[in-house]
Design a protein around this motif. Structure first.
Motif, mmCIF file in Angstrom:
data_model
loop_
_atom_site.group_PDB
_atom_site.id
_atom_site.type_symbol
_atom_site.label_atom_id
_atom_site.label_comp_id
_atom_site.label_asym_id
_atom_site.label_seq_id
_atom_site.Cartn_x
_atom_site.Cartn_y
_atom_site.Cartn_z
ATOM 1 N N LEU A 514 32.519 70.486 32.345
ATOM 2 C CA LEU A 514 32.013 69.490 33.282
ATOM 3 C C LEU A 514 30.594 68.969 33.054
ATOM 4 C CD1 LEU A 514 33.339 71.031 36.635
ATOM 5 C CD2 LEU A 514 34.519 69.513 35.038
ATOM 6 N N PRO A 515 29.626 69.772 32.575
ATOM 7 C CA PRO A 515 28.228 69.322 32.607
ATOM 8 C C PRO A 515 27.964 67.973 31.953
ATOM 9 C CG PRO A 515 28.293 71.662 32.184
ATOM 10 C CD PRO A 515 29.717 71.173 32.126
ATOM 11 N N GLY A 516 28.716 67.625 30.922
ATOM 12 C CA GLY A 516 28.492 66.330 30.277
ATOM 13 C C GLY A 516 28.631 65.158 31.221
ATOM 14 N N TYR A 517 29.558 65.262 32.174
ATOM 15 C CA TYR A 517 29.726 64.168 33.135
ATOM 16 C C TYR A 517 28.443 63.916 33.918
ATOM 17 C CZ TYR A 517 34.811 64.549 32.455
ATOM 18 O OH TYR A 517 36.077 64.561 31.920
ATOM 19 N N PHE A 518 27.757 64.994 34.266
ATOM 20 C CA PHE A 518 26.595 64.869 35.143
ATOM 21 C C PHE A 518 25.407 64.203 34.464
ATOM 22 C CE2 PHE A 518 28.544 69.095 36.519
ATOM 23 C CZ PHE A 518 29.416 68.484 37.417
ATOM 24 N N THR A 519 25.464 64.036 33.142
ATOM 25 C CA THR A 519 24.373 63.394 32.411
ATOM 26 C C THR A 519 24.538 61.882 32.323
ATOM 27 O OG1 THR A 519 25.395 63.555 30.213
ATOM 28 C CG2 THR A 519 24.144 65.470 31.003
ATOM 29 N N HIS A 520 25.703 61.364 32.712
ATOM 30 C CA HIS A 520 25.960 59.936 32.578
ATOM 31 C C HIS A 520 25.093 59.130 33.544
ATOM 32 C CE1 HIS A 520 30.247 60.720 30.820
ATOM 33 N NE2 HIS A 520 29.275 61.181 30.063
ATOM 34 N N LEU A 521 24.872 57.879 33.209
ATOM 35 C CA LEU A 521 23.956 57.030 33.960
ATOM 36 C C LEU A 521 24.267 56.993 35.452
ATOM 37 C CD1 LEU A 521 21.782 54.852 34.360
ATOM 38 C CD2 LEU A 521 23.475 53.160 33.649
ATOM 39 N N THR A 522 25.519 56.685 35.817
ATOM 40 C CA THR A 522 25.854 56.516 37.225
ATOM 41 C C THR A 522 25.640 57.806 37.997
ATOM 42 O OG1 THR A 522 27.475 54.823 36.635
ATOM 43 C CG2 THR A 522 27.653 55.783 38.827
ATOM 44 N N TRP A 523 25.973 58.933 37.394
ATOM 45 C CA TRP A 523 25.821 60.212 38.067
ATOM 46 C C TRP A 523 24.351 60.546 38.270
ATOM 47 C CZ3 TRP A 523 30.486 63.318 38.677
ATOM 48 C CH2 TRP A 523 31.622 62.723 38.146
ATOM 49 N N GLN A 524 23.496 60.087 37.346
ATOM 50 C CA GLN A 524 22.068 60.326 37.484
ATOM 51 C C GLN A 524 21.423 59.335 38.461
ATOM 52 O OE1 GLN A 524 19.878 62.720 35.787
ATOM 53 N NE2 GLN A 524 21.883 63.691 35.688
ATOM 54 N N ALA A 525 21.853 58.077 38.409
ATOM 55 C CA ALA A 525 21.235 57.055 39.251
ATOM 56 C C ALA A 525 21.761 57.070 40.681
ATOM 57 C CB ALA A 525 21.468 55.676 38.635
ATOM 58 N N ALA A 526 23.003 57.553 40.871
ATOM 59 C CA ALA A 526 23.604 57.613 42.211
ATOM 60 C C ALA A 526 24.174 59.012 42.430
ATOM 61 C CB ALA A 526 24.692 56.558 42.357
ATOM 62 N N PRO A 527 23.308 60.019 42.525
ATOM 63 C CA PRO A 527 23.780 61.404 42.618
ATOM 64 C C PRO A 527 24.663 61.627 43.849
ATOM 65 C CG PRO A 527 21.424 61.245 43.144
ATOM 66 C CD PRO A 527 21.835 59.926 42.593
ATOM 67 N N GLY A 528 25.815 62.236 43.600
ATOM 68 C CA GLY A 528 26.765 62.510 44.672
ATOM 69 C C GLY A 528 27.828 61.453 44.830
ATOM 70 N N ALA A 529 27.728 60.332 44.090
ATOM 71 C CA ALA A 529 28.666 59.219 44.259
ATOM 72 C C ALA A 529 29.671 59.130 43.123
ATOM 73 C CB ALA A 529 27.903 57.903 44.384
ATOM 74 N N GLY A 530 29.946 60.231 42.436
ATOM 75 C CA GLY A 530 30.930 60.207 41.357
ATOM 76 C C GLY A 530 32.321 59.822 41.820
ATOM 77 N N PHE A 531 32.570 59.903 43.126
ATOM 78 C CA PHE A 531 33.872 59.533 43.658
ATOM 79 C C PHE A 531 34.193 58.059 43.405
ATOM 80 C CE2 PHE A 531 31.246 57.709 46.898
ATOM 81 C CZ PHE A 531 32.010 56.699 47.465
ATOM 82 N N LEU A 532 33.152 57.237 43.144
ATOM 83 C CA LEU A 532 33.346 55.792 43.043
ATOM 84 C C LEU A 532 34.323 55.416 41.931
ATOM 85 C CD1 LEU A 532 31.594 54.435 40.440
ATOM 86 C CD2 LEU A 532 29.699 55.180 41.870
ATOM 87 N N TYR A 533 34.411 56.231 40.869
ATOM 88 C CA TYR A 533 35.344 55.930 39.783
ATOM 89 C C TYR A 533 36.783 55.957 40.282
ATOM 90 C CZ TYR A 533 31.398 56.571 36.609
ATOM 91 O OH TYR A 533 30.179 56.445 35.975
ATOM 92 N N PHE A 534 37.095 56.904 41.114
ATOM 93 C CA PHE A 534 38.472 57.079 41.577
ATOM 94 C C PHE A 534 38.785 56.149 42.738
ATOM 95 C CE2 PHE A 534 36.503 60.881 39.920
ATOM 96 C CZ PHE A 534 37.223 60.993 38.744
ATOM 97 N N TRP A 535 37.784 55.849 43.544
ATOM 98 C CA TRP A 535 37.953 54.842 44.586
ATOM 99 C C TRP A 535 38.296 53.494 43.934
ATOM 100 C CZ3 TRP A 535 36.938 55.697 49.978
ATOM 101 C CH2 TRP A 535 36.998 54.554 50.772
ATOM 102 N N GLY A 536 37.540 53.124 42.910
ATOM 103 C CA GLY A 536 37.800 51.868 42.213
ATOM 104 C C GLY A 536 39.142 51.864 41.501
ATOM 105 N N ALA A 537 39.477 52.973 40.832
ATOM 106 C CA ALA A 537 40.744 53.040 40.103
ATOM 107 C C ALA A 537 41.931 52.989 41.057
ATOM 108 C CB ALA A 537 40.790 54.317 39.270
ATOM 109 N N ALA A 538 41.819 53.673 42.189
ATOM 110 C CA ALA A 538 42.905 53.651 43.171
ATOM 111 C C ALA A 538 43.036 52.266 43.806
ATOM 112 C CB ALA A 538 42.655 54.712 44.244
ATOM 113 N N SER A 539 41.885 51.642 44.110
ATOM 114 C CA SER A 539 41.904 50.310 44.700
ATOM 115 C C SER A 539 42.545 49.301 43.755
ATOM 116 C CB SER A 539 40.473 49.877 45.042
ATOM 117 O OG SER A 539 40.435 48.531 45.455
ATOM 118 N N SER A 540 42.145 49.319 42.490
ATOM 119 C CA SER A 540 42.682 48.355 41.531
ATOM 120 C C SER A 540 44.163 48.589 41.273
ATOM 121 C CB SER A 540 41.907 48.419 40.214
ATOM 122 O OG SER A 540 42.090 49.663 39.565
#
Length: 601
Positions: A514-540
């Protein structure tokens, strides 16, 4: 098997042009906020719009560069990020210009001015020590990731595994897939994990310290937020409780889906433990004789142009003068040119030196328009500019981000180009666009017939299976990210243990993945909002079900609700919670339609 994003970039031809764009934007910004080097007259509505556009262009560019860093080493451009967002003289001049302007009669313009003015003021009062420490920790993360790459390559060389260009994790997966005996594959992946453990521990330590810095900054900042999560969710249109509930539902379904895949892998490979480590072998046993297809980039761009015109009324016009490093398209709507998109051509190899940026093509008096980029990784040894199916899907995805940036009418403050919409809607457009590579008309638009259509069905099936195989891991990372930032103490490992216990993840997901995910831009700039990927994927997935049944020639679909404009371009509207079922149904349908016998229950 660890899927930490590797950092093994090569310099590419598009970077000098991007540097020239950043230089032109900064020069134009200085002209607008301090004409002739002296305080100028109050801003007009036009100059206000241009100033916020210049900042938005820069933020979008750095989001693009961060997302493409596997291919492009852009570290030498970070000085421009400092210029735009941390140069005291320039930011002070911009803040002063905004303060002196207005009030504007149109309420939306006055709201825009006040929003940006408040952003600059808050940043001026923000603890600079926390910002500097976060920057240092970011550099530490990149150094550890580079060290991890080097150590993993060293491990692979010791076991006689090599590849001229692939990342270490890809090399390992490829080598493991060729091993016939399950015990040998298990031995190899176990040794890999043991070898990576010290770097995982070092990365976790840095990640945990970054969380502590954020916690102090959240408590001591202007808002006095009790947790980092509370601060982050000020940029969301849904509550933290709603996001947690959604993520729990998604994770439960992801675990059930992975159990199905694990059962098929055990049956096919004879493995008895860690079945996902044997996923590559599972695919190899079913792919004999199949070849992956490639597609003409120009045909993909033609389809994107057709869809943009029919769905959104947007026209893409090829620029009359094209560069060797990119295909540039001007973007127009209702007769107005809004900006341009560069499809940057990533050719295999590339120069070994860093070319100088081209001379500036615009003066400080030339108004700036919206600018976005899409990376196009091309196949090696192919003069016709072909791309793989995975690259085609990525191009469609990134086009969604690029087009949204160009069209977006509400330029919200952002340092890293992710806050222009409520965070929960950040991936709605991009994941909708990428689904078009699965549309029934995709093959016809690319003029594929016979064997090429069967190869396309296989490529879709493989891609869907790959997504299926990583969905649980990605969702767990998002749950850990949310958990650790919702608390006032504790680190990532403790958060993982809580999530693992809650969902009975033992044997299905390991912390070391898992740790590699936490280094990505969105995870660093919006900490705690990693759910947005799945919200967007489910919505689309839910919205695309209706487009899946409409022929491209019949677009726009008559009588369809205008979810797309609302989701993509209006930050003031609420985000309806998407059902999770369509995401998993979509993957299942693509897998079932493919030529391989996958033996899923």
């Amino acid at each position: 098997m660890a899927t930490i994003t590797t950092r093994r970039p090569n310099y590419r031809d598009n970077l000098p042009a991007i540097e020239a764009e950043l230089a032109e934007g900064a020069e134009r910004l200085r002209t607008l906020v301090t004409p002739s080097g002296h305080p100028g007259p109050a801003l007009t509505p036009e100059t206000l719009r241009e100033i916020v556009l210049i900042y938005s262009n820069a933020a979008s560019t750095f989001a693009y560069l961060e997302g493409s860093q596997r291919f492009d080493d852009y570290q030498h451009l970070l000085g421009w990020h400092e210029t735009y967002f941390h140069d005291q003289d320039l930011t002070a001049a911009t803040e002063k210009a905004l303060a002196a302007a207005g009030p504007f009669t149109p309420h939306n313009l006055e709201d825009l001015r006040l929003t940006w003015l408040a952003w600059f003021t808050d940043r001026r009062h923000a603890p600079q020590q926390a910002r500097r420490r976060q920057a240092e920790l970011g550099a530490d993360m990149r150094a550890i990731l580079r060290q991890m790459d080097a150590r993993q390559l060293e491990f692979l060389q010791k076991v006689k595994i090599s590849s001229p260009s692939a990342s270490p994790s890809v090399m390992l997966a490829e080598a493991a897939s060729r091993l016939k005996e399950p015990a040998t594959r298990t031995k190899l992946t176990t040794a890999w994990r043991r070898h990576s453990a010290p770097d995982i521990a070092a990365l976790t330590q840095v990640l945990d310290e970054a969380v502590e810095v954020r916690r102090r900054a959240a408590r001591e900042g202007a808002g006095g937020h009790p947790t980092v999560l509370a601060q982050t969710f000020e940029g969301c249109s849904v509550s933290a409780a709603e996001a947690t509930s959604f993520l729990d539902e998604f994770l439960t379904q992801a675990l059930e889906s992975q159990r199905e895949l694990e059962s098929a892998i055990r049956t096919a490979t004879g493995c008895t433990q860690h079945p996902m480590d044997h996923f590559g072998r599972y695919l190899r046993t079913r792919m004999s004789g199949h070849r992956a297809p490639t597609f003409k980039l120009q045909a993909l761009l033609d389809l994107l142009s057709t869809l943009a015109r029919r769905v959104l009324g947007v026209t893409l016009i090829a620029a009359p003068a094209q560069h060797a490093h990119a295909l540039t398209f001007r973007v127009a709507r209702a007769g107005e040119e809004l900006g341009s998109i560069d499809f940057d051509l990533l050719r295999p190899g590339g120069p070994g030196h860093r070319p100088a940026p081209p001379p500036l093509t615009a003066t400080s008096q030339t108004p700036v328009k919206a600018k976005a980029h899409v990376l196009c990784p091309l196949q090696p040894g192919d003069d016709a500019d072909h791309v793989t199916f995975a690259a085609a899907q990525a191009i469609f995805h990134e086009f969604g981000h690029a087009l949204t940036h160009v069209l977006f009418p509400h330029r919200m403050p952002s340092e890293w180009g992710i806050e222009y919409l409520p965070l929960d809607r950040l991936e709605c457009a991009s994941t909708w666009w990428e689904r078009w590579v699965y549309h029934p008309d995709f093959a016809g638009a690319l003029d594929l017939t016979g064997e090429a259509q069967e190869a396309l069905a296989l490529a879709r099936q493989l891609r869907a299976l790959e997504t299926w195989s990583t969905t649980l891991q990605c969702t767990v990372a998002a749950a850990v990210d949310l958990d650790v930032h919702s608390r006032s103490e504790g680190g990532h490992r403790e958060a993982f243990e809580r999530v693992s216990q809650k969902f009975s993840l033992a044997g299905h997901c390991a912390y070391g993945d898992l740790p590699g995910y936490f280094t990505h831009l969105t995870w660093q700039a919006a900490p705690g909002a990693g759910f947005l990927y799945f919200w967007g994927a489910a919505s689309s997935a839910e919205i695309f079900k209706r487009h899946q049944k409409v022929r491209v020639a019949d677009l726009p679909a008559k009588g369809r609700p205008d979810e797309l404009t609302h989701l993509w371009l209006d930050p003031g509207l609420p985000s309806p919670r998407p059902p999770v079922g369509p995401y998993f149904e979509f993957l299942r349908d693509v897998v079932d339609a493919g030529p391989m016998e996958v033996a899923l229950p």
